[in-house]
Scaffold this motif. Structure first.
Motif, PDB file in Angstrom:
ATOM      1  N   PRO A 329       0.803  -1.233   0.000  1.00  0.00           N
ATOM      2  CA  PRO A 329       0.000   0.000   0.000  1.00  0.00           C
ATOM      3  C   PRO A 329       0.834   1.281   0.000  1.00  0.00           C
ATOM      4  O   PRO A 329       0.451   2.266  -0.642  1.00  0.00           O
ATOM      5  CB  PRO A 329      -0.833  -0.120   1.283  1.00  0.00           C
ATOM      6  CG  PRO A 329      -0.923  -1.590   1.527  1.00  0.00           C
ATOM      7  CD  PRO A 329       0.408  -2.136   1.096  1.00  0.00           C
ATOM      8  N   ASN A 330       1.956   1.306   0.728  1.00  0.00           N
ATOM      9  CA  ASN A 330       2.811   2.493   0.695  1.00  0.00           C
ATOM     10  C   ASN A 330       3.355   2.727  -0.711  1.00  0.00           C
ATOM     11  O   ASN A 330       3.530   3.872  -1.139  1.00  0.00           O
ATOM     12  CB  ASN A 330       3.966   2.355   1.676  1.00  0.00           C
ATOM     13  CG  ASN A 330       3.551   2.517   3.126  1.00  0.00           C
ATOM     14  OD1 ASN A 330       4.080   1.859   4.007  1.00  0.00           O
ATOM     15  ND2 ASN A 330       2.598   3.379   3.398  1.00  0.00           N
ATOM     16  N   CYS A 331       3.636   1.624  -1.433  1.00  0.00           N
ATOM     17  CA  CYS A 331       4.105   1.747  -2.812  1.00  0.00           C
ATOM     18  C   CYS A 331       3.009   2.322  -3.701  1.00  0.00           C
ATOM     19  O   CYS A 331       3.286   3.109  -4.611  1.00  0.00           O
ATOM     20  CB  CYS A 331       4.553   0.386  -3.346  1.00  0.00           C
ATOM     21  SG  CYS A 331       5.905  -0.371  -2.412  1.00  0.00           S
ATOM     22  N   ARG A 332       1.776   1.925  -3.436  1.00  0.00           N
ATOM     23  CA  ARG A 332       0.664   2.499  -4.201  1.00  0.00           C
ATOM     24  C   ARG A 332       0.563   3.995  -3.927  1.00  0.00           C
ATOM     25  O   ARG A 332       0.388   4.785  -4.857  1.00  0.00           O
ATOM     26  CB  ARG A 332      -0.645   1.815  -3.826  1.00  0.00           C
ATOM     27  CG  ARG A 332      -1.847   2.446  -4.508  1.00  0.00           C
ATOM     28  CD  ARG A 332      -3.130   1.711  -4.221  1.00  0.00           C
ATOM     29  NE  ARG A 332      -4.266   2.356  -4.870  1.00  0.00           N
ATOM     30  CZ  ARG A 332      -5.440   1.789  -5.089  1.00  0.00           C
ATOM     31  NH1 ARG A 332      -5.644   0.558  -4.686  1.00  0.00           N
ATOM     32  NH2 ARG A 332      -6.404   2.447  -5.681  1.00  0.00           N
ATOM     33  N   ASP A 333       0.671   4.396  -2.658  1.00  0.00           N
ATOM     34  CA  ASP A 333       0.631   5.822  -2.321  1.00  0.00           C
ATOM     35  C   ASP A 333       1.738   6.583  -3.049  1.00  0.00           C
ATOM     36  O   ASP A 333       1.507   7.671  -3.607  1.00  0.00           O
ATOM     37  CB  ASP A 333       0.788   6.018  -0.811  1.00  0.00           C
ATOM     38  CG  ASP A 333      -0.457   5.630  -0.035  1.00  0.00           C
ATOM     39  OD1 ASP A 333      -1.541   5.561  -0.638  1.00  0.00           O
ATOM     40  OD2 ASP A 333      -0.341   5.394   1.183  1.00  0.00           O
ATOM     41  N   GLU A 334       2.959   6.020  -3.034  1.00  0.00           N
ATOM     42  CA  GLU A 334       4.079   6.691  -3.685  1.00  0.00           C
ATOM     43  C   GLU A 334       3.878   6.745  -5.197  1.00  0.00           C
ATOM     44  O   GLU A 334       4.166   7.762  -5.842  1.00  0.00           O
ATOM     45  CB  GLU A 334       5.388   5.980  -3.366  1.00  0.00           C
ATOM     46  CG  GLU A 334       6.609   6.690  -3.946  1.00  0.00           C
ATOM     47  CD  GLU A 334       7.897   5.956  -3.656  1.00  0.00           C
ATOM     48  OE1 GLU A 334       8.584   6.314  -2.673  1.00  0.00           O
ATOM     49  OE2 GLU A 334       8.223   5.014  -4.409  1.00  0.00           O
TER      50      GLU A 334
END
Length: 456
Positions: A329-334
């Motif tokens: 999910p953090n990768c999606r945000d980034e």
């Protein structure tokens, strides 16, 4: 005279009954004017039954100070809320609610039908970016089923949702023992061999609690919950993250609690107020090993094309190499941040290349999840498969780095492919650091674009 009065009374009563039946019938028609799930609020829970939860890293029960009874809520559930929204008479989408975030599940990712075996309505809700889904049967305003994570072996958690309930943990309103709003210095993993620091930032309004935890590898996204007397609860569910926090306010004003990640991990944490506490500089954790000047690689994208910063299309450009996982999910945000930045700052001298580290190893599956990730988010740059998500294996794919610590990680290259900065982790829109990060990112990228390599 008495008979006339009785007759009038009966007529009035009969008329009242007829009106009530008519109005009741009208309400019934209005309330059932849908083709599938009832519109409006739903309360869902993932059932983290004791048999499902793996012991902490040392294999021991949680310490007594956090292994307390939570009489306010069921202590083995992870709750979240969502809303069913009809776009027309037959098409609806779902919005999963986590604090300030409303995560859209579009109509194309929801399938509603009739089960042949049990003659019950069935539903499947897909989270294609994260390769997970909810499947279940629907009857009497209740969905019973499971949440399945496809990229984990035999990973399914019981799921139930009830229509018409909009509270998350409890409808109780016990006076809070403390206002938790503010910044807290935290330590996680106290019962394991590798404790790690974090920062909690909470906002409390009466019993309602929101916030997140920031770590040196990323944030825990949008958490939402409640404070009840000296206990508090937080959770998030976004199709990938399924995080649950139980906490207790101690007499001295410090906090202690337990953290559950799905059914596979649990640990303990504690916190104290500290406005001055900070984590390590994210630009200092990952670095180029001595003896390596240029940063290069060659990995294939799902179409079989070899992607490398040496390719002609990247010559003379500033490049951002994004280490990511489509499951993260953090990768999606980034990724969403990078997409917006590229759209708002159209500069032909700036390029982004994604390197995906995945939970699958079979080429067919890695190609599929990378394609799905790009298509669903509208990613305008190449993403190539670079290896396993296990950090020790990922580090072997990029031997010029000291180690791969976190997904995501951004590596900034100048026009000669020399490393100018490596940013580990990503504190995204759920955090108070996001605005500062955006400004620093823009300033640094602008300086790279406007300067010659020899200027550094």
């Amino acid at each position: 005279m008495g008979m006339k009065n009785n007759f009038k009374t009966m007529n009035r009563f009969t008329a009242f009954l007829l009106l009530a039946v008519f109005l009741g019938h009208g309400c019934l028609v209005t309330e059932n004017n849908y083709t599938a799930l009832p519109p409006g609020p739903w309360r869902a829970v993932l059932k983290l039954e004791p048999d499902y939860i793996t012991p902490n890293p040392k294999g021991q029960p949680l310490p007594d100070k956090v292994n307390m009874k939570y009489e306010d809520v069921e202590d083995d559930i992870l709750p979240f809320t969502f809303e069913v929204v009809y776009e027309n008479d037959s098409v609806f989408h779902i919005e999963i609610i986590n604090g300030q975030e409303r995560l859209l599940v579009p109509a194309k990712d929801i399938r509603f039908g009739r089960g042949k075996e049990r003659a019950r309505d069935t539903i499947r809700i897909d989270f294609p970016v994260f390769d997970s889904y909810i499947t279940g049967s629907f009857a009497g305003n209740v969905i019973d089923g499971t949440w399945v994570v496809s990229n984990r072996e035999n990973y399914a958690i019981p799921f139930r949702a009830v229509h018409g309930k909009d509270y998350r943990f409890t409808a109780l309103r016990k006076p809070p023992a403390l206002d938790l709003s503010g910044k807290w210095a935290c330590n996680f993993g106290l019962d394991g061999d590798n404790p790690y620091p974090a920062i909690a930032v909470f906002e409390q309004r009466d019993n309602h609690l929101t916030g997140t935890f920031l770590t040196e590898t990323g944030d825990y996204r949008f958490l939402e919950g409640t404070v009840q007397a000296d206990k508090f609860y937080l959770s998030v569910f976004d199709g990938s993250h399924a995080y649950l926090f139980h906490g207790k306010i101690l007499p001295d004003g410090t906090l202690t609690g337990a953290f559950f990640s799905g059914k596979h991990y649990q640990t303990t944490w504690e916190a104290r107020r500290d406005d001055g506490f900070s984590l390590a500089n994210p630009d200092s954790l990952t670095y180029l090993l001595p003896g390596h000047n240029a940063f290069t690689f060659a990995f294939e994208n799902p179409d079989g094309k070899v992607i490398s910063p040496e390719n002609p299309e990247y010559k003379g450009k500033v490049k951002i190499i994004q280490l990511l996982g489509t499951w993260c999910p953090n990768c999606r945000d980034e990724t969403e941040f990078l997409i917006r930045y590229l759209d708002e700052n159209r500069n032909g001298d700036l390029a982004v290349i994604g390197l995906a580290f995945e939970k699958y190893t079979e080429k067919e599956k890695t190609d599929r999840v990378i394609r799905t990730f790009r298509e669903n988010l509208g990613v305008p740059y190449e993403i190539a498969y670079a290896g396993s998500y296990r950090k020790a294996e990922a580090s072997k794919s990029l031997p010029m780095l000291n180690e791969v610590i976190a997904f995501p990680t951004m590596i900034f290259l100048d026009k000669n492919n020399r490393v100018r900065k490596i940013h580990t982790g990503f504190n995204g829109p759920a955090t108070s650091e996001f605005d500062t990060f955006k400004k620093e990112f823009d300033t640094f990228v602008t300086s790279l674009l406007s300067s010659q390599s020899s200027d550094f």
